[in-house]
Design a protein around this motif. Structure first.
Motif, PDB file in Angstrom:
ATOM      1  N   PHE A 198      30.164  14.063 -30.207  1.00 19.34           N
ATOM      2  CA  PHE A 198      29.418  13.332 -31.214  1.00 19.34           C
ATOM      3  C   PHE A 198      28.253  12.613 -30.539  1.00 19.34           C
ATOM      4  O   PHE A 198      28.162  12.592 -29.311  1.00 19.34           O
ATOM      5  N   ASP A 199      27.376  12.038 -31.335  1.00 16.98           N
ATOM      6  CA  ASP A 199      26.167  11.391 -30.811  1.00 16.98           C
ATOM      7  C   ASP A 199      25.482  12.281 -29.775  1.00 16.98           C
ATOM      8  O   ASP A 199      25.192  11.865 -28.650  1.00 16.98           O
ATOM      9  N   ILE A 200      25.210  13.509 -30.154  1.00 15.01           N
ATOM     10  CA  ILE A 200      24.567  14.469 -29.255  1.00 15.01           C
ATOM     11  C   ILE A 200      23.080  14.126 -29.206  1.00 15.01           C
ATOM     12  O   ILE A 200      22.362  14.322 -30.184  1.00 15.01           O
ATOM     13  N   THR A 201      22.645  13.580 -28.084  1.00 13.92           N
ATOM     14  CA  THR A 201      21.262  13.109 -27.962  1.00 13.92           C
ATOM     15  C   THR A 201      20.347  14.144 -27.314  1.00 13.92           C
ATOM     16  O   THR A 201      19.122  14.051 -27.451  1.00 13.92           O
ATOM     17  N   GLU A 202      20.909  15.095 -26.580  1.00 13.12           N
ATOM     18  CA  GLU A 202      20.158  16.215 -25.991  1.00 13.12           C
ATOM     19  C   GLU A 202      20.968  17.474 -26.242  1.00 13.12           C
ATOM     20  O   GLU A 202      22.206  17.435 -26.152  1.00 13.12           O
ATOM     21  N   ASP A 203      20.290  18.589 -26.543  1.00 14.58           N
ATOM     22  CA  ASP A 203      21.009  19.840 -26.774  1.00 14.58           C
ATOM     23  C   ASP A 203      22.096  20.006 -25.725  1.00 14.58           C
ATOM     24  O   ASP A 203      21.849  19.842 -24.525  1.00 14.58           O
ATOM     25  N   LEU A 204      23.293  20.329 -26.188  1.00 15.95           N
ATOM     26  CA  LEU A 204      24.488  20.352 -25.344  1.00 15.95           C
ATOM     27  C   LEU A 204      24.966  21.786 -25.141  1.00 15.95           C
ATOM     28  O   LEU A 204      25.148  22.523 -26.121  1.00 15.95           O
ATOM     29  N   THR A 205      25.146  22.179 -23.898  1.00 17.55           N
ATOM     30  CA  THR A 205      25.703  23.485 -23.575  1.00 17.55           C
ATOM     31  C   THR A 205      26.894  23.263 -22.655  1.00 17.55           C
ATOM     32  O   THR A 205      26.779  22.583 -21.632  1.00 17.55           O
ATOM     33  N   VAL A 206      28.034  23.838 -23.062  1.00 21.14           N
ATOM     34  CA  VAL A 206      29.304  23.579 -22.387  1.00 21.14           C
ATOM     35  C   VAL A 206      30.004  24.895 -22.089  1.00 21.14           C
ATOM     36  O   VAL A 206      30.074  25.784 -22.945  1.00 21.14           O
ATOM     37  N   LEU A 207      30.528  25.027 -20.881  1.00 21.18           N
ATOM     38  CA  LEU A 207      31.373  26.143 -20.501  1.00 21.18           C
ATOM     39  C   LEU A 207      32.794  25.758 -20.881  1.00 21.18           C
ATOM     40  O   LEU A 207      33.241  24.649 -20.583  1.00 21.18           O
ATOM     41  N   VAL A 208      33.509  26.644 -21.579  1.00 22.52           N
ATOM     42  CA  VAL A 208      34.825  26.323 -22.132  1.00 22.52           C
ATOM     43  C   VAL A 208      35.865  27.312 -21.615  1.00 22.52           C
ATOM     44  O   VAL A 208      35.629  28.520 -21.599  1.00 22.52           O
ATOM     45  N   PHE A 209      37.018  26.767 -21.226  1.00 24.15           N
ATOM     46  CA  PHE A 209      38.148  27.571 -20.757  1.00 24.15           C
ATOM     47  C   PHE A 209      39.359  27.260 -21.628  1.00 24.15           C
ATOM     48  O   PHE A 209      39.684  26.085 -21.822  1.00 24.15           O
ATOM     49  N   PHE A 210      40.025  28.274 -22.153  1.00 22.38           N
ATOM     50  CA  PHE A 210      41.278  28.109 -22.892  1.00 22.38           C
ATOM     51  C   PHE A 210      42.389  28.794 -22.116  1.00 22.38           C
ATOM     52  O   PHE A 210      42.223  29.917 -21.636  1.00 22.38           O
ATOM     53  N   ALA A 211      43.553  28.129 -22.030  1.00 20.28           N
ATOM     54  CA  ALA A 211      44.709  28.749 -21.397  1.00 20.28           C
ATOM     55  C   ALA A 211      45.958  28.411 -22.194  1.00 20.28           C
ATOM     56  O   ALA A 211      46.234  27.231 -22.404  1.00 20.28           O
ATOM     57  N   PRO A 212      46.651  29.420 -22.679  1.00 23.06           N
ATOM     58  CA  PRO A 212      46.289  30.834 -22.759  1.00 23.06           C
ATOM     59  C   PRO A 212      45.067  31.035 -23.662  1.00 23.06           C
ATOM     60  O   PRO A 212      44.501  30.050 -24.125  1.00 23.06           O
ATOM     61  N   PRO A 213      44.653  32.285 -23.923  1.00 27.61           N
ATOM     62  CA  PRO A 213      43.434  32.534 -24.683  1.00 27.61           C
ATOM     63  C   PRO A 213      43.402  31.815 -26.035  1.00 27.61           C
ATOM     64  O   PRO A 213      44.444  31.652 -26.688  1.00 27.61           O
ATOM     65  N   GLU A 214      42.207  31.409 -26.430  1.00 30.23           N
ATOM     66  CA  GLU A 214      42.028  30.703 -27.704  1.00 30.23           C
ATOM     67  C   GLU A 214      42.659  31.471 -28.849  1.00 30.23           C
ATOM     68  O   GLU A 214      42.446  32.674 -29.007  1.00 30.23           O
ATOM     69  N   GLY A 215      43.443  30.755 -29.648  1.00 33.15           N
ATOM     70  CA  GLY A 215      44.065  31.341 -30.830  1.00 33.15           C
ATOM     71  C   GLY A 215      45.326  32.116 -30.571  1.00 33.15           C
ATOM     72  O   GLY A 215      46.002  32.513 -31.516  1.00 33.15           O
ATOM     73  N   SER A 216      45.694  32.335 -29.324  1.00 31.08           N
ATOM     74  CA  SER A 216      46.854  33.174 -29.033  1.00 31.08           C
ATOM     75  C   SER A 216      48.185  32.523 -29.401  1.00 31.08           C
ATOM     76  O   SER A 216      49.175  33.216 -29.599  1.00 31.08           O
ATOM     77  N   LEU A 217      48.220  31.189 -29.496  1.00 31.84           N
ATOM     78  CA  LEU A 217      49.463  30.506 -29.857  1.00 31.84           C
ATOM     79  C   LEU A 217      49.495  30.083 -31.326  1.00 31.84           C
ATOM     80  O   LEU A 217      50.475  29.512 -31.784  1.00 31.84           O
ATOM     81  N   ARG A 218      48.404  30.371 -32.043  1.00 32.19           N
ATOM     82  CA  ARG A 218      48.336  30.031 -33.468  1.00 32.19           C
ATOM     83  C   ARG A 218      49.358  30.856 -34.220  1.00 32.19           C
ATOM     84  O   ARG A 218      49.469  32.066 -34.009  1.00 32.19           O
ATOM     85  N   LYS A 219      50.084  30.201 -35.094  1.00 31.07           N
ATOM     86  CA  LYS A 219      51.090  30.895 -35.900  1.00 31.07           C
ATOM     87  C   LYS A 219      50.390  31.671 -37.009  1.00 31.07           C
ATOM     88  O   LYS A 219      49.425  31.197 -37.596  1.00 31.07           O
ATOM     89  N   SER A 220      50.909  32.847 -37.293  1.00 33.84           N
ATOM     90  CA  SER A 220      50.356  33.661 -38.386  1.00 33.84           C
ATOM     91  C   SER A 220      50.702  33.017 -39.709  1.00 33.84           C
ATOM     92  O   SER A 220      51.761  32.438 -39.886  1.00 33.84           O
ATOM     93  N   ASP A 221      49.784  33.160 -40.663  1.00 36.07           N
ATOM     94  CA  ASP A 221      50.028  32.620 -42.009  1.00 36.07           C
ATOM     95  C   ASP A 221      50.873  33.560 -42.820  1.00 36.07           C
ATOM     96  O   ASP A 221      50.952  34.696 -42.693  1.00 36.07           O
TER      97      ASP A 221
END
Length: 111
Positions: A88-111
């Motif tokens: 929040f309060d992003i005062t300059e364009d923000l670029t971020v390298l992101v790591f998920f472990a395990p992969p993003e969404g892999s532990l999400r339960k199916s609907d």
């Protein structure tokens, strides 16, 4: 082996109209670049996986749970799974390298 050039990834996400670019997904982790413009709202919701951020450029504040901190290039952030968090309060364009472990969404339960 795969090699990625950070400058190529940042250029690709900067030219996109989407804030998120996943560039690697293997069985144990996923990686991506997240880009938000100055003043933009961060629409993130809690993730089902642990997450680490490395701020490449830009300035903002970050909140995870009740904790708030200013972040800038070189900041490293770790957020445990299922914790509410956002930039929040992003005062300059923000670029971020992101790591998920395990992969993003892999532990999400199916609907």
């Amino acid at each position: 082996m795969q090699i990625f050039r950070l400058s190529d990834l940042v250029e690709k996400i900067s030219r996109s109209d989407r804030p998120w670019l996943e560039f690697l997904r293997v069985s144990s982790l996923s990686m991506g670049v997240y880009h938000l413009k100055a003043g933009q709202a961060d629409p993130q919701r809690p993730h089902t996986e642990d997450e680490a951020y490395y701020v490449i450029n830009g300035r903002a504040s970050f909140q995870a749970g009740a904790k708030r901190e200013a972040v800038a290039p070189g900041s490293l952030i770790f957020v445990e799974r299922n914790v509410q968090h956002h930039f929040f309060d992003i005062t300059e364009d923000l670029t971020v390298l992101v790591f998920f472990a395990p992969p993003e969404g892999s532990l999400r339960k199916s609907d």
